[in-house]
Write an enzyme that holds these catalytic residues in place. Structure first.
Site, PDB file in Angstrom:
ATOM      1  N   CYS A 172      -3.035   1.757   6.872  1.00  0.00           N
ATOM      2  CA  CYS A 172      -3.147   1.212   8.232  1.00  0.00           C
ATOM      3  C   CYS A 172      -3.702   2.260   9.196  1.00  0.00           C
ATOM      4  O   CYS A 172      -4.267   1.915  10.222  1.00  0.00           O
ATOM      5  CB  CYS A 172      -1.784   0.739   8.701  1.00  0.00           C
ATOM      6  SG  CYS A 172      -0.534   2.019   8.497  1.00  0.00           S
ATOM      7  N   GLU A 184       5.219  -3.247  12.350  1.00  0.00           N
ATOM      8  CA  GLU A 184       4.252  -2.181  12.039  1.00  0.00           C
ATOM      9  C   GLU A 184       3.050  -2.896  11.446  1.00  0.00           C
ATOM     10  O   GLU A 184       3.063  -3.280  10.275  1.00  0.00           O
ATOM     11  CB  GLU A 184       4.852  -1.200  11.023  1.00  0.00           C
ATOM     12  CG  GLU A 184       6.059  -0.436  11.529  1.00  0.00           C
ATOM     13  CD  GLU A 184       5.693   0.644  12.532  1.00  0.00           C
ATOM     14  OE1 GLU A 184       4.501   0.935  12.704  1.00  0.00           O
ATOM     15  OE2 GLU A 184       6.622   1.191  13.143  1.00  0.00           O
ATOM     16  N   LYS A 243      12.399  -7.516   1.095  1.00  0.00           N
ATOM     17  CA  LYS A 243      11.412  -8.261   0.301  1.00  0.00           C
ATOM     18  C   LYS A 243      10.130  -7.444   0.212  1.00  0.00           C
ATOM     19  O   LYS A 243       9.366  -7.359   1.169  1.00  0.00           O
ATOM     20  CB  LYS A 243      11.084  -9.613   0.954  1.00  0.00           C
ATOM     21  CG  LYS A 243      10.227 -10.489   0.036  1.00  0.00           C
ATOM     22  CD  LYS A 243       9.285 -11.410   0.781  1.00  0.00           C
ATOM     23  CE  LYS A 243       7.958 -10.793   1.106  1.00  0.00           C
ATOM     24  NZ  LYS A 243       7.064 -10.533  -0.042  1.00  0.00           N
ATOM     25  N   GLU A 292       9.052   3.570  13.868  1.00  0.00           N
ATOM     26  CA  GLU A 292       9.800   4.000  12.699  1.00  0.00           C
ATOM     27  C   GLU A 292       9.655   5.513  12.602  1.00  0.00           C
ATOM     28  O   GLU A 292       8.615   6.066  12.941  1.00  0.00           O
ATOM     29  CB  GLU A 292       9.252   3.318  11.435  1.00  0.00           C
ATOM     30  CG  GLU A 292       9.563   1.826  11.420  1.00  0.00           C
ATOM     31  CD  GLU A 292       9.248   1.142  10.095  1.00  0.00           C
ATOM     32  OE1 GLU A 292       8.204   1.440   9.501  1.00  0.00           O
ATOM     33  OE2 GLU A 292      10.042   0.296   9.675  1.00  0.00           O
ATOM     34  N   ASN A 341       0.800  -1.232   0.000  1.00  0.00           N
ATOM     35  CA  ASN A 341       0.000   0.000   0.000  1.00  0.00           C
ATOM     36  C   ASN A 341       0.831   1.280   0.000  1.00  0.00           C
ATOM     37  O   ASN A 341       0.370   2.315  -0.468  1.00  0.00           O
ATOM     38  CB  ASN A 341      -1.039  -0.005   1.142  1.00  0.00           C
ATOM     39  CG  ASN A 341      -0.420  -0.020   2.507  1.00  0.00           C
ATOM     40  OD1 ASN A 341       0.741  -0.367   2.674  1.00  0.00           O
ATOM     41  ND2 ASN A 341      -1.195   0.358   3.501  1.00  0.00           N
TER      42      ASN A 341
HETATM   43  P1  NAP Z   1       0.357  -8.718   4.388  1.00  0.00           P
HETATM   44  O1  NAP Z   1      -0.474  -9.653   3.634  1.00  0.00           O
HETATM   45  O2  NAP Z   1       0.640  -9.006   5.820  1.00  0.00           O
HETATM   46  O3  NAP Z   1       1.724  -8.592   3.568  1.00  0.00           O
HETATM   47  C1  NAP Z   1       2.795  -7.782   4.011  1.00  0.00           C
HETATM   48  C2  NAP Z   1       4.084  -8.369   3.504  1.00  0.00           C
HETATM   49  O4  NAP Z   1       4.248  -9.675   4.049  1.00  0.00           O
HETATM   50  C3  NAP Z   1       4.125  -8.544   1.980  1.00  0.00           C
HETATM   51  O5  NAP Z   1       5.443  -8.385   1.535  1.00  0.00           O
HETATM   52  C4  NAP Z   1       3.674  -9.987   1.799  1.00  0.00           C
HETATM   53  O6  NAP Z   1       4.140 -10.540   0.597  1.00  0.00           O
HETATM   54  C5  NAP Z   1       4.334 -10.644   3.000  1.00  0.00           C
HETATM   55  N1  NAP Z   1       3.694 -11.870   3.441  1.00  0.00           N
HETATM   56  C6  NAP Z   1       2.439 -12.325   3.189  1.00  0.00           C
HETATM   57  N2  NAP Z   1       2.245 -13.511   3.794  1.00  0.00           N
HETATM   58  C7  NAP Z   1       3.395 -13.813   4.429  1.00  0.00           C
HETATM   59  C8  NAP Z   1       3.818 -14.908   5.234  1.00  0.00           C
HETATM   60  N3  NAP Z   1       3.020 -15.926   5.514  1.00  0.00           N
HETATM   61  N4  NAP Z   1       5.071 -14.888   5.741  1.00  0.00           N
HETATM   62  C9  NAP Z   1       5.881 -13.849   5.493  1.00  0.00           C
HETATM   63  N5  NAP Z   1       5.558 -12.798   4.739  1.00  0.00           N
HETATM   64  C10 NAP Z   1       4.323 -12.763   4.222  1.00  0.00           C
HETATM   65  O7  NAP Z   1      -0.204  -7.234   4.339  1.00  0.00           O
HETATM   66  P2  NAP Z   1      -0.610  -6.401   3.047  1.00  0.00           P
HETATM   67  O8  NAP Z   1      -1.924  -6.893   2.565  1.00  0.00           O
HETATM   68  O9  NAP Z   1       0.512  -6.323   2.082  1.00  0.00           O
HETATM   69  O10 NAP Z   1      -0.753  -4.944   3.672  1.00  0.00           O
HETATM   70  C11 NAP Z   1      -1.868  -4.534   4.358  1.00  0.00           C
HETATM   71  C12 NAP Z   1      -1.663  -4.657   5.862  1.00  0.00           C
HETATM   72  O11 NAP Z   1      -0.487  -3.945   6.235  1.00  0.00           O
HETATM   73  C13 NAP Z   1      -2.795  -4.023   6.625  1.00  0.00           C
HETATM   74  O12 NAP Z   1      -3.124  -4.828   7.719  1.00  0.00           O
HETATM   75  C14 NAP Z   1      -2.189  -2.687   7.088  1.00  0.00           C
HETATM   76  O13 NAP Z   1      -2.809  -2.152   8.224  1.00  0.00           O
HETATM   77  C15 NAP Z   1      -0.780  -3.073   7.323  1.00  0.00           C
HETATM   78  N6  NAP Z   1       0.104  -1.904   7.263  1.00  0.00           N
HETATM   79  C16 NAP Z   1       0.647  -1.429   8.420  1.00  0.00           C
HETATM   80  C17 NAP Z   1       1.439  -0.291   8.390  1.00  0.00           C
HETATM   81  C18 NAP Z   1       2.051   0.256   9.652  1.00  0.00           C
HETATM   82  O14 NAP Z   1       2.955   1.085   9.542  1.00  0.00           O
HETATM   83  N7  NAP Z   1       1.610  -0.152  10.837  1.00  0.00           N
HETATM   84  C19 NAP Z   1       1.696   0.360   7.175  1.00  0.00           C
HETATM   85  C20 NAP Z   1       1.126  -0.158   6.012  1.00  0.00           C
HETATM   86  C21 NAP Z   1       0.338  -1.302   6.074  1.00  0.00           C
HETATM   87  P3  NAP Z   1       3.150 -10.771  -0.636  1.00  0.00           P
HETATM   88  O15 NAP Z   1       2.247  -9.579  -0.714  1.00  0.00           O
HETATM   89  O16 NAP Z   1       4.073 -10.879  -1.784  1.00  0.00           O
HETATM   90  O17 NAP Z   1       2.421 -12.029  -0.343  1.00  0.00           O
END
Ligand code: NAP
Length: 472
Positions: free
Chosen positions: A275, A241, A166, A453, A143
């Site tokens: 987020c 995060e 990654k 961060e 995102n």
């Molecule tokens: P996500 O599905 O958790 O993916 C985040 C990262 O982890 C991606 O690089 C993803 O790779 C990887 N990933 C997915 N499954 C994994 C696994 N089983 N083991 C290790 N790595 C894995 O989250 P997203 O859909 O990309 O992002 C949305 C989420 O991020 C929301 O919950 C949002 O609130 C949170 N977020 C938090 C912040 C913060 O600063 N707190 C900022 C932005 C977003 P792939 O996509 O290639 O599978």
């Protein structure tokens, strides 16, 4: 991929699609365990020399990154919009904040100080120094594909850590463009490495490795919990995060125009996929009707479409699954008694046919039993919830496992302090819907994560503390 200062190819390619049009934007090589191990080895080998450089020398590389990013800012914005759909205006803001992160850490690299601690004996001297933790594994979401990488690469490089990044396979192109800059400025080989592909094998290799001393993850709470569990085996430092479910509270003494404007800006940035997006909008009973009317007028005017078109205010969601999830939450709310003031539907005709568009939505009469009040939405839906007293709304706002961002609007100075201190969140915006800055700590409490961060706090997460006691 970029490993040990070289661009690497593999036998497997995957396509990245524009979520607004369905068109292929580019193809990217996929890696597995072997290449991830190579990347870790390269980072391990580079660590000694990189961490031994004078802080000013590391800082000079970060300044070069800043300059190159500035030169290419529009190209980066275009990449972000094409790979994940946010509007070009929001993509430009993301590029600006990424530049600001690198600049901040270029400056801060020279200010990593230690301490002298008074000893208990006259013949002793105690000194505290800070040293880089070592090789860092960094995993970022789609995102904010550029700024989430910048928020990790900046402090890692500034402190003397080396890194394996990654990005998400949904939006890897801005990371590739960033690593092209690293290549152009001759960042020493192995200092920053880029791997892309299936998250399981890459993440497992990073997590199992004894050489990787720290994991910095931005993404969902669900995946974050798995990584925290895996980190136990090698006792890695973790920075998490994670997800959020921000309350946005409007008290009846608030400036309503300011609150409406803030809510629109905060909710629809990145097409509702942030987020820190307001997810529960608590409006005090006396102003509920007036507020919802003012808000709805603004929401009705939001232009939805391809983010590359300068006239649009909001783009598509990232994929079909995301679109389904948002719509399910809306249907669940309506089934339990919420009413739709605007939107409430997928957009699929004409210009929307090939993309994942959702109509900006306002739901009224939302109650605590609905899914949208409990689960992260990650879409352009504003659920309005009525409340009566300050005490009640604080209790309801805190009654959730998340604790990332929170917001409230008031003109009462005492209430400002009272409520800020009682909200169980890592960040509070008071009459401020965009309370984020590179020099300020960003992060959550409870299941929204650990560590910070940004700012001087962002450096601490990449540093170990060493105490040296000398008997003289
Ligand atoms: P996500 O599905 O958790 O993916 C985040 C990262 O982890 C991606 O690089 C993803 O790779 C990887 N990933 C997915 N499954 C994994 C696994 N089983 N083991 C290790 N790595 C894995 O989250 P997203 O859909 O990309 O992002 C949305 C989420 O991020 C929301 O919950 C949002 O609130 C949170 N977020 C938090 C912040 C913060 O600063 N707190 C900022 C932005 C977003 P792939 O996509 O290639 O599978």
């Amino acid at each position: 991929m970029y490993i040990n200062g070289k661009w690497i190819t593999t036998d497997t390619l995957f396509d990245v699609h524009n979520p607004a049009t369905g068109e292929k934007v580019d193809s990217v090589y996929f890696v597995g365990e072997k290449e991830t191990e190579d990347a870790i080895k390269a980072a391990e080998k580079a660590f000694k020399e990189w961490s031994s450089l004078a802080a000013e020398q590391r800082s000079s590389y970060l300044w070069k990154i800043v300059e190159k990013l500035k030169e290419q800012r529009e190209a980066f914005a275009q990449i972000i919009t094409k790979e994940m759909g946010k509007t070009i205006h929001h993509a430009r803001q993301e590029v600006a904040s990424s530049i600001a992160f690198f600049q901040w850490y270029a400056e801060e690299a020279r200010r990593i100080y230690g301490d002298i601690v008074p000893a208990s004996a006259a013949n002793k001297r105690i000194q505290v120094i800070k040293q880089p933790v070592g090789v860092v594994g960094a995993i970022t979401p789609w995102n904010f594909p550029l700024s989430m990488a910048a928020r990790k690469l900046g402090p890692a490089l500034a402190t003397g850590c080396t890194i394996v990044l990654k990005p998400s396979k949904e939006a890897p192109l801005s990371s590739i463009a960033l690593f092209k800059i690293f290549d152009e400025i001759d960042l020493p080989e192995g200092v920053a490495n880029l791997v892309m592909g299936s998250s399981g094998p890459i993440a497992n290799t990073l997590m199992k490795s004894k050489a990787v001393k720290k994991i910095s993850f931005t993404g969902s709470t669900e995946v974050g919990k798995v990584l925290i569990g895996q980190s136990a085996e090698t006792v890695k430092r973790v920075s998490m995060e994670l997800g959020g479910h921000a309350p946005f509270i409007i008290f009846d003494d608030a400036d309503l125009e300011l609150a409406v404007d803030g809510l629109i800006k905060s909710k629809f940035g990145s097409n509702g996929q942030q987020c820190v997006c307001p997810n529960r909008i608590y409006v005090q009973e006396k102003i509920y009707d007036e507020f919802s009317e003012k808000l709805n007028k603004r929401v009705r005017n939001i232009q939805v479409g391809n983010g590359l078109d300068e006239g649009n205010d909001m783009g598509p969601l990232i994929n079909a699954e995301a679109l389904e999830k948002v719509h399910e939450q809306v249907e669940n709310a309506v089934g339990l008694g919420a009413s739709i003031l605007n939107g409430g539907r997928k957009l699929s005709d004409g210009q929307y046919a090939q993309g994942y568009f959702y109509d900006p939505t306002v739901l009224a009469n939302v109650t605590d039993d609905m899914l949208i009040v409990k689960e992260e939405t990650f879409g352009p839906v504003i659920p309005l919830i009525k409340f009566q007293t300050e005490e009640e709304v604080i209790q309801r706002a805190n009654d959730i496992e998340y604790g990332l961002a929170s917001y409230f609007y008031t003109t009462d100075l005492s209430r400002n302090y009272r409520v800020s201190e009682q909200l169980d969140y890592g960040m509070v915006g008071v009459n401020d819907a965009l309370p984020f800055a590179v020099q300020a700590p960003f992060g959550g409490v409870k299941e929204s994560g650990m560590g910070r961060e940004g700012g001087k706090y962002g450096l601490e997460d990449y540093l170990d503390i060493k105490m040296i006691s000398v008997q003289i």
